[in-house]
Every structure is written in C-alpha cells, then in structure tokens.
Write an enzyme that holds these catalytic residues in place. Structure first.
Site: not given
Length: 612
Positions: A2, A53, A77-78
């Site tokens: 993201c 995801v 994010n990740g």
C-alpha cells in the site's frame, strides 16, 4: 502492499486542510489503486491507499481499535510473514480478532507490546500508529529496508511522513530545494543514497531497522531496534548447507500467502530459479495448480550481446531449462529500445529521483505487463549481497580496495559535472565509505579475509542493496504490483553475516553455499551457472536514442541542468564511450546508462521544480 502518509501538527488544526490531505493521498494512488481512507483529528491526519492482497473485507485502513479507554489508529504498508504465530500468541493473551488480515495482527501487537512489537514480527513493512489519548505517533520500518518511509520534521511541533517523496512535496510546508549535500549525493553517490538522506533539503528517511516516537513534549526520538551482530559461527559445513536450504525454502513458502493471483520472476539465474522451484513445488503440494513465471528481454539483444566479467552469458537457454523442470506457465516480456527510453520519465516520477536509468525503466515496463494478470510477484533480489555473488567479492584487487567496490573511481563523474561546482567530493564519498565500514561488527582474532568480508557485507546491504530495493519498490508499486523479496528475510541475513567465507564461497564459487544447498533440487546447469545480473539492453540503437536526447538538452542553455553539467565531458561520453574506463555504478551502468541518468536528472529538475 500500500501507500501511507500522515501529518501531525501540535500547534495548528489540520483537520480542515482537506485539499492538502487529498493531494497527499492522491499522490499514492498508484501504490494503492483498490481503496483509500482517512483518519482526521485536530492535530493529526493519517492517510492510506490500499492494494488488496489479503482479507479484502477486514483489512481496510486506517484501522482503528479502541482498547482499555485508549484509541489507536494504524496505517501500514507491507506484509507480515509470521502473522499466524503472532496471532496465536496474542490470542493466548486474551485478544480477539475480527478477520485474518496481518493489519489487524500488527495493530493488536502494537497495543500489547508497544514499540517492542517490531521485534516480534517478520516481514517487510513501514507503518504508523497514532495514539489519540496520549497524542503520540509511532513509526517503524522493517529491518532490511524493503519498504520506504520518508519524513519531514519542522518547528519541533510538526511531522509529515509518507511512503514516497512526492507525497511530502504535496504539503506546502516543504519546498523542493536541494543544497550542496543533496548535489553531492546526486552527482557522486547516485543512484545510491546515504541511508536516511532524502536528497531534498529537510526530507529524511527512517533507516532500516529503526523506529521512532513523536510527541508534543518529547519531540522526535529515533531508536535503532535491529542491527547486524558478529557472532561465532557454530555450524559445520553440512549443517550450514542444511540450514541455508531450510531458511531460504521457509522464507519463500511464507511469502506465497496471498488472496490474489501470484507469480514469480524467472531469469534462469540461481536466485530466481530457487524461488520459482520452491513456489512451484508448494503450489503442487497445496493443489493450487501450475505456477506462472515471467522473464524480460530486449529486441535484438541476442544479436548484440557481448560477454563480460559482469555478464558472462545470456538467459534464454537457462530459462527454458527451468520452465521444463518446474512446468510453469512461462511468459516472455520483450521490450523495445524506444519504449525503454520513453519510460525514463515515468521511472524518474516513480522513484522521485534520478535512478538506475534503463535498469529502472525496463523493470517498470516489465511490472506493468505482469500487473495485467497478477497482483503479487516474488523476485530474487539481495542474494548476491548476502551470499557473495558479485565479482567484487572474488577479485582481490577490488575486494581490498579502500573504497566502494561498485564505483571505485570518481573520474567519470568529475568529467561530466562542472569542475568547481562542488568542493571536497573525494572527502565526502570517502567519509561515507569509512562510516559504513566502521559499523561492521567483527569478532576478535578474525582473519583478514573474514574481517574484510564483514565490511563488504555491510557496504553491500547498506548501499548497493538499498538502491536495488528502492528500484524494486518504486517501479513495481508504480504499476500497482506487489513484489516480495524472500532473500531479504532477516533470519537469512543474520545467518549469512556470520558465515565464514570458506563456507559461504565453498569450492571457490560465488554463492557456493547456496549452490550446495540446491544440489539435487535444481537442474545441474542452473546450480553451476555463473552469476549473471538483471538483463540490460546491448542494442546500439539505445545508445543512439539517449545520445540524441542528451544533445538536444545541451543545446538549450536555459535548462537548469546545463548549469551543473560539463558540455565537453558529456560529449566525450557520446563520441567516445570507450573513454569511460570503469562502470558508473556496478555492472549495469555503462556509458549509455550515464547518458540516460542525465536525462533523468533533467526530467527531475524540471518536473519537481527543484531549486538549487
């Protein structure tokens, strides 16, 4: 994966700065094309752009949880690769979960362990948690630095952060100015960057393995929570082979978790072949069917390919060997040179800086093709840095040269920039090198070779690997594609750092231990294939195209870049490319790529309205 952003200002009400916040969020739309969200308070705003995801229903962000009269909001994010282990531990402590997203696990982990949550998780991440009750922000970045996190601290009372530099520049508090230090980085370090340096004045990046708190009374406090430590290596050769095989296989399998289509990059080299083989076996075992794989090449590259120390053979025959071995659904992406040159502009906008020239733009175009069918891919980056794959690990003249091994000489750089524009460039670069070498922890009584290999390890993961990770993140996310890098699992990095060179380079081979670990698993021709880097174009058409564009720039004296570059030095590269005796930056940046770097520099100065 993201995009995240935020703005904290303890002196002003920023909840009504809607247009600024919208611009900041919109700048991350390519990183997160599937959904967006805001959290706004008087002194805090958090923004998120989502690429879905895992757990589409329950993974929306910003994610907010109220717990024990406190209120926490996360933007993240990740990916976490030990989500289930952490979830089980938290459930045993009495916590309950609504969905199966790693986002929820991460936020609950922070609520319970606070800053020590980063020591519990294995993954690639950059995240921020806002504690409404205490009016405190927490930031963290993964151990290896796979995911980016830039910030700008002002007046002691304000902090702006985001996944990309362009996001910060959407806020009018930040001016796109570059001072002498920034120019030093661009001209004499680039396309690398000193860790933490954002090039534009005032913009910094949280370094790999760092976390930070920001509060009204305490200001900004940054802490390193992870670093490489020198330890005695207690395993014998056979155990090292088995453990390397286990760690690599486990890292790949953990990173195959996805609720959306996933594929693998496959160049026919050792690293991508290992990942593709493990993934294909995992797919068959779990009943997911055949794995899809992708490779990239260039029009007429076979015709113009020339063997070199850095690139001893082409990929085609080895790709076929692997495709036949694992029975993957393979896709060839062939790029033309005109598209490669045209994409230099987009690659600059994706990275927010001049980058690795066509090495960037080719990856951007490659990822764009993959995104047509897939949302997640696995790639083999970073094995060379940690297992000693590059030629500079094996050439003693380069190995013991007291400078960066991928850019041993500054002479070519000095030739193309105006002579007296920057002072003490050798001292600047030398100090960066020395600072890094000094951080390499060693054991007492280590022999000269192993001590130097620790220094080389530190140099490579701190500098060269970060440039490649920047490239991978920006080019893939600009296309809305998540690319995972299993060799960046910190467990592999820690194990490899302490592995003696005679084991790591067994049989005198680059990545010898990795080859031994994969014997009987990969085809013999792949196990024994000499290291070959990411493919670049060898077609002279490319050189002609970039040279033509650079000549056009030189004719326009009003362009800002002409105040910085030497016309004579640039023309010498165009007319006599052989005069450039050593690579600009590693094995992939030769004369054509230096000209492309100038094109990217010109684009960046103009598109970002940079003031020197």
């Amino acid at each position: 994966m993201c995009g995240i952003a935020g703005w904290i200002d303890y002196e002003n009400d920023i909840s009504e700065t809607t247009s600024i916040l919208n611009r900041m969020s919109q700048s991350l739309a390519r990183r997160g094309p599937d959904a967006s969200g805001f959290h706004k308070e008087r002194h805090a705003a958090l923004m998120h752009r989502r690429l879905i995801v895992i757990d589409p229903e329950n993974g929306n962000q910003p994610m907010r949880i109220a717990y024990n009269d406190e209120d926490y909001t996360l933007v993240y994010n990740g990916e976490l690769y030990n989500t289930e282990e952490v979830r089980r531990e938290l459930k045993a402590l009495g916590y309950k979960f609504k969905g199966h997203s790693d986002t929820e696990v991460l936020l609950v982990a922070f609520i319970h362990w606070r800053e020590k949550c980063v020591e519990k998780i294995n993954g690639i991440f950059a995240f921020a948690v806002w504690d409404t009750k205490s009016q405190m922000l927490f930031l963290a970045r993964d151990r290896i630095g796979v995911k980016p996190l830039f910030f700008y601290h002002y007046n002691d009372s304000g902090l702006i952060f985001g996944s990309e530099i362009k996001t910060l520049l959407c806020n009018p508090r930040i001016e796109p100015k570059v001072d002498e230090e920034g120019l030093m980085e661009l001209f004499f370090i680039g396309p690398g960057r000193t860790p933490g340096n954002g090039i534009i004045r005032g913009i910094k990046e949280l370094k790999p393995g760092e976390c930070a708190y920001f509060s009204k009374d305490g200001g900004l406090k940054i802490r390193r929570y992870w670093s490489l430590e020198a330890r005695e290596f207690e395993d014998n050769f056979n155990v090292a082979v088995e453990k390397t095989r286990y760690l690599v296989t486990d890292a790949v399998e953990r990173q195959l978790v996805s609720d959306v289509p996933l594929c693998c990059f496959l160049s026919g080299g050792l690293d991508s072949s290992i990942i593709s083989k493990v993934a294909a076996d995992y797919y068959k075992k779990s009943g997911k069917g055949e794995l899809s794989t992708y490779s990239v090449d260039y029009v007429d590259n076979v015709k113009y390919f020339k063997k070199s120390l850095f690139q001893p053979n082409s990929d085609a025959e080895y790709i076929k060997t692997m495709v036949d071995a694992i029975r993957s659904d393979h896709n060839y992406v062939v790029l033309d040179n005109e598209s490669l040159v045209d994409a230099l502009t987009e690659a600059t906008l994706a990275r927010d800086l001049p980058g690795m020239a066509d090495i960037d733009s080719s990856l951007l175009l490659f990822c764009r093709e993959i995104k047509k069918k897939f949302t997640v891919a696995l790639s083999g980056e970073c094995s060379d840095e940690i297992f000693g794959g590059y030629p500079w690990y094996h050439n003693k003249e380069i190995l013991f040269a007291d400078t960066f091994p991928w850019a041993r000489s500054l002479e070519a750089r000095k030739k193309i920039w105006k002579r007296d524009f920057l002072k003490d460039v050798d001292d600047y670069v030398r100090q960066k090198y020395q600072d890094t070498v000094n951080r390499a922890e060693k054991l007492p009584r280590e022999n000269k070779l192993n001590a130097r290999m620790r220094e080389m390890f530190m140099l490579n993961i701190t500098w060269f690997m970060q440039t490649l990770l920047d490239r991978k993140d920006r080019m893939s996310m600009y296309s809305g594609l998540e690319v995972r890098v299993p060799f960046c699992d910190y467990r592999i990095v820690e194990y490899a750092y302490n592995m003696p060179w005679e084991i790591k380079a067994c049989q005198g081979r680059e990545k010898g231990i990795l080859r031994e670990a994969m014997k009987g698993i990969l085809p013999n021709s792949i196990v024994h294939r000499k290291k070959s880097p990411y493919p670049k174009t060898h077609n002279p058409v490319y050189m002609g195209l970039v040279a033509k564009k650079v000549k056009k720039i030189l004719q326009n004296k009003e362009l800002p870049i002409n105040k910085l570059i030497s016309r004579e030095g640039v023309l010498e590269i165009i007319e006599r490319p052989e005069s450039m005796k050593s690579p600009w930056y590693g094995q992939l940046m030769g004369p054509a790529q230096v000209l492309a770097y100038i094109l990217q520099m010109n684009c960046w100065l103009n598109e970002y309205n940079i003031t020197i």
